[in-house]
Design a protein around this motif. Structure first.
Motif, mmCIF file in Angstrom:
data_model
loop_
_atom_site.group_PDB
_atom_site.id
_atom_site.type_symbol
_atom_site.label_atom_id
_atom_site.label_comp_id
_atom_site.label_asym_id
_atom_site.label_seq_id
_atom_site.Cartn_x
_atom_site.Cartn_y
_atom_site.Cartn_z
ATOM 1 N N MET A 108 50.220 48.479 -66.020
ATOM 2 C CA MET A 108 50.554 48.660 -64.599
ATOM 3 C C MET A 108 49.316 48.623 -63.587
ATOM 4 S SD MET A 108 53.719 48.970 -64.207
ATOM 5 C CE MET A 108 54.075 49.877 -62.817
ATOM 6 N N ASP A 109 47.978 48.806 -64.081
ATOM 7 C CA ASP A 109 46.893 48.897 -63.690
ATOM 8 C C ASP A 109 45.782 47.816 -63.797
ATOM 9 O OD1 ASP A 109 47.743 51.111 -61.927
ATOM 10 O OD2 ASP A 109 47.190 52.718 -63.243
ATOM 11 N N VAL A 110 46.116 46.823 -64.787
ATOM 12 C CA VAL A 110 44.933 46.098 -65.295
ATOM 13 C C VAL A 110 44.350 45.328 -63.921
ATOM 14 C CG1 VAL A 110 46.563 44.125 -65.465
ATOM 15 C CG2 VAL A 110 44.396 44.108 -66.789
ATOM 16 N N TRP A 111 45.261 45.088 -62.959
ATOM 17 C CA TRP A 111 44.512 44.596 -61.800
ATOM 18 C C TRP A 111 43.427 45.292 -61.149
ATOM 19 C CZ3 TRP A 111 45.709 46.411 -56.956
ATOM 20 C CH2 TRP A 111 46.824 47.735 -56.925
ATOM 21 N N LYS A 112 43.311 46.531 -61.003
ATOM 22 C CA LYS A 112 42.334 47.232 -60.514
ATOM 23 C C LYS A 112 41.105 47.264 -61.448
ATOM 24 C CE LYS A 112 45.962 50.569 -58.942
ATOM 25 N NZ LYS A 112 46.557 51.854 -59.026
ATOM 26 N N GLU A 113 41.187 46.875 -62.409
ATOM 27 C CA GLU A 113 39.793 46.986 -63.524
ATOM 28 C C GLU A 113 39.122 46.010 -63.881
ATOM 29 O OE1 GLU A 113 40.791 49.712 -66.613
ATOM 30 O OE2 GLU A 113 41.716 51.256 -65.469
ATOM 31 N N ILE A 114 40.123 44.799 -63.554
ATOM 32 C CA ILE A 114 39.099 43.505 -63.708
ATOM 33 C C ILE A 114 39.099 42.646 -62.581
ATOM 34 C CG2 ILE A 114 39.910 43.554 -66.019
ATOM 35 C CD1 ILE A 114 41.864 41.153 -65.303
ATOM 36 N N ASP A 115 38.168 41.728 -62.640
ATOM 37 C CA ASP A 115 37.967 40.658 -61.537
ATOM 38 C C ASP A 115 39.116 39.557 -61.604
ATOM 39 O OD1 ASP A 115 37.121 38.594 -59.693
ATOM 40 O OD2 ASP A 115 35.203 38.661 -60.337
ATOM 41 N N THR A 116 40.176 39.632 -60.872
ATOM 42 C CA THR A 116 41.298 38.800 -60.659
ATOM 43 C C THR A 116 41.021 37.313 -60.336
ATOM 44 O OG1 THR A 116 42.074 39.507 -58.416
ATOM 45 C CG2 THR A 116 43.203 40.778 -60.499
ATOM 46 N N GLU A 117 39.886 37.401 -59.429
ATOM 47 C CA GLU A 117 39.342 36.011 -59.168
ATOM 48 C C GLU A 117 38.906 35.214 -60.375
ATOM 49 O OE1 GLU A 117 40.140 34.256 -56.601
ATOM 50 O OE2 GLU A 117 41.026 36.060 -55.513
ATOM 51 N N LYS A 118 38.318 35.946 -61.157
ATOM 52 C CA LYS A 118 37.859 35.358 -62.308
ATOM 53 C C LYS A 118 38.865 35.151 -63.656
ATOM 54 C CE LYS A 118 34.492 36.558 -66.225
ATOM 55 N NZ LYS A 118 33.500 37.495 -66.812
ATOM 56 N N TYR A 119 39.574 36.188 -63.822
ATOM 57 C CA TYR A 119 40.824 35.928 -64.515
ATOM 58 C C TYR A 119 42.026 35.714 -63.903
ATOM 59 C CZ TYR A 119 37.521 38.515 -68.046
ATOM 60 O OH TYR A 119 36.504 38.956 -68.847
ATOM 61 N N ARG A 120 42.030 34.649 -63.729
ATOM 62 C CA ARG A 120 43.014 33.749 -62.726
ATOM 63 C C ARG A 120 44.107 33.014 -63.510
ATOM 64 N NH1 ARG A 120 38.722 30.892 -61.147
ATOM 65 N NH2 ARG A 120 38.693 28.744 -61.081
ATOM 66 N N GLN A 121 44.004 32.760 -64.684
ATOM 67 C CA GLN A 121 44.925 31.821 -65.371
ATOM 68 C C GLN A 121 45.945 32.385 -66.321
ATOM 69 O OE1 GLN A 121 45.229 28.065 -65.611
ATOM 70 N NE2 GLN A 121 47.212 28.898 -66.127
ATOM 71 N N ALA A 122 47.091 32.559 -65.821
ATOM 72 C CA ALA A 122 48.041 33.001 -66.816
ATOM 73 C C ALA A 122 48.611 32.219 -67.756
ATOM 74 C CB ALA A 122 49.499 33.494 -65.789
ATOM 75 N N LEU A 123 48.776 32.933 -69.013
ATOM 76 C CA LEU A 123 49.071 32.216 -70.332
ATOM 77 C C LEU A 123 49.997 32.808 -71.156
ATOM 78 C CD1 LEU A 123 45.401 31.270 -71.317
ATOM 79 C CD2 LEU A 123 46.969 29.655 -70.360
ATOM 80 N N THR A 124 50.961 32.269 -71.591
ATOM 81 C CA THR A 124 51.966 33.048 -72.363
ATOM 82 C C THR A 124 52.032 32.392 -73.856
ATOM 83 O OG1 THR A 124 53.239 33.421 -70.519
ATOM 84 C CG2 THR A 124 54.321 33.302 -72.767
ATOM 85 N N VAL A 125 52.025 33.359 -74.754
ATOM 86 C CA VAL A 125 52.408 32.903 -76.359
ATOM 87 C C VAL A 125 53.684 33.297 -76.648
ATOM 88 C CG1 VAL A 125 51.919 33.237 -78.625
ATOM 89 C CG2 VAL A 125 50.069 33.198 -77.133
ATOM 90 N N ARG A 126 54.795 32.462 -76.489
ATOM 91 C CA ARG A 126 56.183 32.486 -76.886
ATOM 92 C C ARG A 126 56.514 32.505 -78.294
ATOM 93 N NH1 ARG A 126 60.628 30.190 -73.006
ATOM 94 N NH2 ARG A 126 59.849 31.893 -71.828
ATOM 95 N N LEU A 127 57.016 33.751 -79.039
ATOM 96 C CA LEU A 127 57.563 33.665 -80.300
ATOM 97 C C LEU A 127 58.997 33.653 -80.250
ATOM 98 C CD1 LEU A 127 55.187 36.577 -81.869
ATOM 99 C CD2 LEU A 127 55.222 34.387 -82.593
ATOM 100 N N ILE A 128 59.600 32.895 -81.180
ATOM 101 C CA ILE A 128 61.093 32.778 -81.191
ATOM 102 C C ILE A 128 61.488 33.627 -82.414
ATOM 103 C CG2 ILE A 128 62.840 31.224 -81.645
ATOM 104 C CD1 ILE A 128 61.094 30.447 -79.167
ATOM 105 N N LEU A 129 62.138 34.504 -81.963
ATOM 106 C CA LEU A 129 62.714 35.532 -83.138
ATOM 107 C C LEU A 129 63.751 34.961 -84.258
ATOM 108 C CD1 LEU A 129 63.940 38.511 -80.598
ATOM 109 C CD2 LEU A 129 61.537 38.215 -81.645
ATOM 110 N N GLN A 130 63.551 35.364 -85.220
ATOM 111 C CA GLN A 130 64.362 34.750 -86.380
ATOM 112 C C GLN A 130 65.679 35.781 -86.503
ATOM 113 O OE1 GLN A 130 61.732 34.864 -89.801
ATOM 114 N NE2 GLN A 130 60.568 32.998 -88.958
ATOM 115 N N GLN A 131 65.561 37.009 -86.036
ATOM 116 C CA GLN A 131 66.791 37.639 -86.150
ATOM 117 C C GLN A 131 67.108 38.552 -85.045
ATOM 118 O OE1 GLN A 131 66.265 40.360 -89.657
ATOM 119 N NE2 GLN A 131 64.730 38.937 -90.634
ATOM 120 N N PRO A 132 67.381 38.115 -83.946
ATOM 121 C CA PRO A 132 67.553 38.718 -82.923
ATOM 122 C C PRO A 132 69.128 39.364 -82.742
ATOM 123 C CG PRO A 132 68.119 36.479 -82.376
ATOM 124 C CD PRO A 132 67.511 36.671 -83.802
#
Length: 249
Positions: free
Chosen positions: A23-47
């Motif tokens: 909830m507070d990561v944006w307060k603690e890092i330089d959001t202009e520097k870390y500006r690329q949103a990336l996702t690793v998507r895992l497909i569940l085998q037993q949902p």
């Protein structure tokens, strides 16, 4: 990465979703520097029927997630949360724009040998951290649901079985006395009683009021109650400030 992580539930594409967020990561890092949103998507085998991992698979998925986060933690790639819904888990990161290749390499190293299908992709924010604040971050109702869970967990830890309806006190504040008066009249129609001694006169504001009603205190019941009160508070330019009740063993 902050220590203020929390969990809430929502619906994404009409499917129930579990969202865990720093909830507070944006307060603690330089959001202009870390500006690329990336996702690793895992497909569940037993949902399960809700699209979440089964109890057995949950441990495996968690181990993969922890290993991946540890591997990229020194590569200027910061984990900010995760979404689990509809048979997949998205592990969300923010990084420098040129770091997607490093995340892809780390995902290949950690996940390929597990037999899980996965993909790595980026989200193009129209503005800095739009995905985090517009998609991941809870709205005022969801934030109150998180607060509800915290109070209910405290009740359970004190031995409350949560089965007995009881008086629940709620606290609200308003910018102007006339708006508080209008709120009081409106909320009485919803079955709430007013603590008359809470109607303090304060020329500078804010103007408090305490109300109460007998309600069940399970998670879903309290979410319905607080959704109502947040809506009423907003309508009358007020702020809902939470609730409390006695422990009943």
């Amino acid at each position: 990465m902050s220590k203020n992580w929390d969990l809430y539930f929502d619906y994404i594409n009409e499917k129930v979703a579990s969202i865990v967020l720093d909830m507070d990561v944006w307060k603690e890092i330089d959001t202009e520097k870390y500006r690329q949103a990336l996702t690793v998507r895992l497909i569940l085998q037993q949902p399960n029927a809700d699209g979440f991992p089964s109890s057995n698979e949950s441990n495996i998925i968690s181990e993969i997630e922890v290993a991946l986060k540890e591997l990229v933690s020194h590569k200027e790639i910061i984990n900010v949360g995760r979404i689990t819904t509809d048979g997949f888990r998205d592990i969300i990161f923010y990084s420098l724009p040129e770091k997607q290749k490093d995340l892809v390499e780390a995902a290949n190293q950690i996940i390929t040998s597990t037999g899980y299908e996965f993909e790595v992709f980026s989200m193009d924010d129209e503005k800095t951290w739009a995905f985090y604040f517009d998609i991941l971050y809870p709205n005022q109702y969801q934030q109150q649901h998180m607060g509800n869970r915290s109070v209910i967990d405290s009740l359970k830890e004190s031995g409350d079985c949560l089965e007995t309806p009881r008086q629940v006190d709620h606290w609200l504040y308003f910018e102007h006395a006339p708006m508080r008066e209008s709120f009081v009249e409106a909320i009485k129609k919803e079955g709430f009683s007013i603590e008359e001694n809470s109607l303090q006169v304060n020329e500078d504001g804010p103007y408090p009021v305490t109300i109460h009603r007998v309600d069940s205190v399970d998670y879903f019941s309290m979410n319905d109650v607080t959704d109502l009160l947040v809506t009423f508070a907003e309508e009358y330019n007020g702020v809902y400030d939470g609730w409390g009740t006695l422990v009943m063993n």
